[in-house]
Motif scaffolding. Structure first.
Motif, PDB file in Angstrom:
ATOM      1  N   PHE A 156      35.356  43.998  34.260  1.00 34.55           N
ATOM      2  CA  PHE A 156      34.747  45.071  35.312  1.00 34.55           C
ATOM      3  C   PHE A 156      35.023  46.327  34.972  1.00 34.55           C
ATOM      4  O   PHE A 156      36.206  46.920  34.294  1.00 34.55           O
ATOM      5  CB  PHE A 156      35.523  44.424  36.550  1.00 34.55           C
ATOM      6  CG  PHE A 156      35.028  43.359  37.127  1.00 34.55           C
ATOM      7  CD1 PHE A 156      33.931  43.017  37.806  1.00 34.55           C
ATOM      8  CD2 PHE A 156      35.700  42.132  36.779  1.00 34.55           C
ATOM      9  CE1 PHE A 156      33.134  41.892  38.276  1.00 34.55           C
ATOM     10  CE2 PHE A 156      35.296  40.884  37.339  1.00 34.55           C
ATOM     11  CZ  PHE A 156      33.862  40.856  38.010  1.00 34.55           C
ATOM     12  N   LYS A 213      39.678  42.282  38.261  1.00 34.50           N
ATOM     13  CA  LYS A 213      38.885  41.379  39.229  1.00 34.50           C
ATOM     14  C   LYS A 213      39.203  41.549  40.621  1.00 34.50           C
ATOM     15  O   LYS A 213      38.136  41.584  41.551  1.00 34.50           O
ATOM     16  CB  LYS A 213      39.195  40.028  38.874  1.00 34.50           C
ATOM     17  CG  LYS A 213      38.447  39.513  37.538  1.00 34.50           C
ATOM     18  CD  LYS A 213      38.718  38.075  37.284  1.00 34.50           C
ATOM     19  CE  LYS A 213      37.988  37.679  36.121  1.00 34.50           C
ATOM     20  NZ  LYS A 213      37.942  36.296  35.789  1.00 34.50           N
ATOM     21  N   GLY A 236      36.494  42.876  43.224  1.00 32.12           N
ATOM     22  CA  GLY A 236      36.135  41.935  44.250  1.00 32.12           C
ATOM     23  C   GLY A 236      36.258  43.018  45.909  1.00 32.12           C
ATOM     24  O   GLY A 236      35.333  42.692  46.774  1.00 32.12           O
ATOM     25  N   TYR A 259      33.351  45.217  46.078  1.00 36.76           N
ATOM     26  CA  TYR A 259      31.846  44.399  46.033  1.00 36.76           C
ATOM     27  C   TYR A 259      31.815  43.955  47.553  1.00 36.76           C
ATOM     28  O   TYR A 259      30.958  44.189  48.031  1.00 36.76           O
ATOM     29  CB  TYR A 259      31.627  43.352  45.355  1.00 36.76           C
ATOM     30  CG  TYR A 259      30.552  42.493  45.498  1.00 36.76           C
ATOM     31  CD1 TYR A 259      29.328  42.930  44.994  1.00 36.76           C
ATOM     32  CD2 TYR A 259      30.315  41.531  46.241  1.00 36.76           C
ATOM     33  CE1 TYR A 259      28.298  42.552  45.271  1.00 36.76           C
ATOM     34  CE2 TYR A 259      29.323  40.851  46.441  1.00 36.76           C
ATOM     35  CZ  TYR A 259      28.144  41.162  46.087  1.00 36.76           C
ATOM     36  OH  TYR A 259      26.862  40.665  46.147  1.00 36.76           O
ATOM     37  N   PHE A 262      35.005  37.018  41.124  1.00 34.50           N
ATOM     38  CA  PHE A 262      36.139  38.095  41.196  1.00 34.50           C
ATOM     39  C   PHE A 262      37.572  37.256  41.333  1.00 34.50           C
ATOM     40  O   PHE A 262      38.574  37.739  41.534  1.00 34.50           O
ATOM     41  CB  PHE A 262      36.126  38.760  42.318  1.00 34.50           C
ATOM     42  CG  PHE A 262      34.772  39.579  42.484  1.00 34.50           C
ATOM     43  CD1 PHE A 262      34.452  40.779  41.755  1.00 34.50           C
ATOM     44  CD2 PHE A 262      33.777  39.339  43.399  1.00 34.50           C
ATOM     45  CE1 PHE A 262      33.418  41.245  41.696  1.00 34.50           C
ATOM     46  CE2 PHE A 262      32.543  39.836  43.585  1.00 34.50           C
ATOM     47  CZ  PHE A 262      32.276  40.905  42.822  1.00 34.50           C
TER      48      PHE A 262
END
Length: 177
Positions: free
Chosen positions: A136, A156, A160, A163, A176
């Motif tokens: 990411f 991650k 997350g 997102y 994630f």
């Protein structure tokens, strides 16, 4: 739902044969379908005989009939998904010997047009990406004079959270974890 099989290169049907099958399955005559698309029946028939429609025209005809065209890998049966392109310009940066490139990764979310009108908020915007290897990163864009775009790697868990705040909810949470 009607499934029309292309087959293989050796034994598959021509696109014209597939379209004829689809027309029959949906109850259209060639004449009525040609008129619906704005072709003369004669022109449509000739192009169908010669198999001379562009790929985009084939895709549009499939759409008009209620189908979508998909690419499926023959060996695995996995459907091809094209890259989710971002809004921002291309940014490439090497971090710890790894090249991160927004044009070679999927954009997951961002804050362009966050307010519904302005492309950038306070002269800045960002997009969250994931590359082919599952790494990411965030691309940060500026529109200031002498400003520079940059990439920052992100874990991650943090990805997350971003997102969850800015994403469209179409991705599974497991990406994630």
């Amino acid at each position: 739902m009607v499934n029309l099989e292309l087959g293989t290169v050796d034994n598959g049907k021509s696109m014209s044969e597939i379209l004829k099958d689809a027309l029959e399955a949906k109850g259209y005559s060639q004449r009525s379908f040609a008129k619906k698309l704005g072709y003369t029946p004669q022109n449509f028939s000739q192009r169908l005989k010669k198999n001379s429609f562009t790929a985009e025209e084939w895709r549009n005809m499939a759409y008009e009939l209620g189908y979508e065209v998909k690419l499926v890998e023959m060996e695995s049966g996995v459907e091809f998904e094209s890259r989710r392109k971002g809004h921002g310009r291309r940014v490439r940066q090497v971090i710890n010997g790894v090249l991160y490139d927004t044009y070679k990764a999927d954009m997951l979310c961002g804050d362009f047009f966050k307010d519904g009108a302005s492309e950038y908020t306070d002269g800045m915007a960002f997009e969250l990406y994931v590359d082919y290897f599952g790494r990411f990163f965030v691309a940060r864009y500026t529109e200031w004079e002498n400003g520079s775009d940059s990439i920052t790697t992100i874990g991650k868990e943090e990805a997350g959270k971003l997102y969850k705040k800015y994403g469209d909810g179409t991705l599974k949470d497991s990406i994630f974890i």
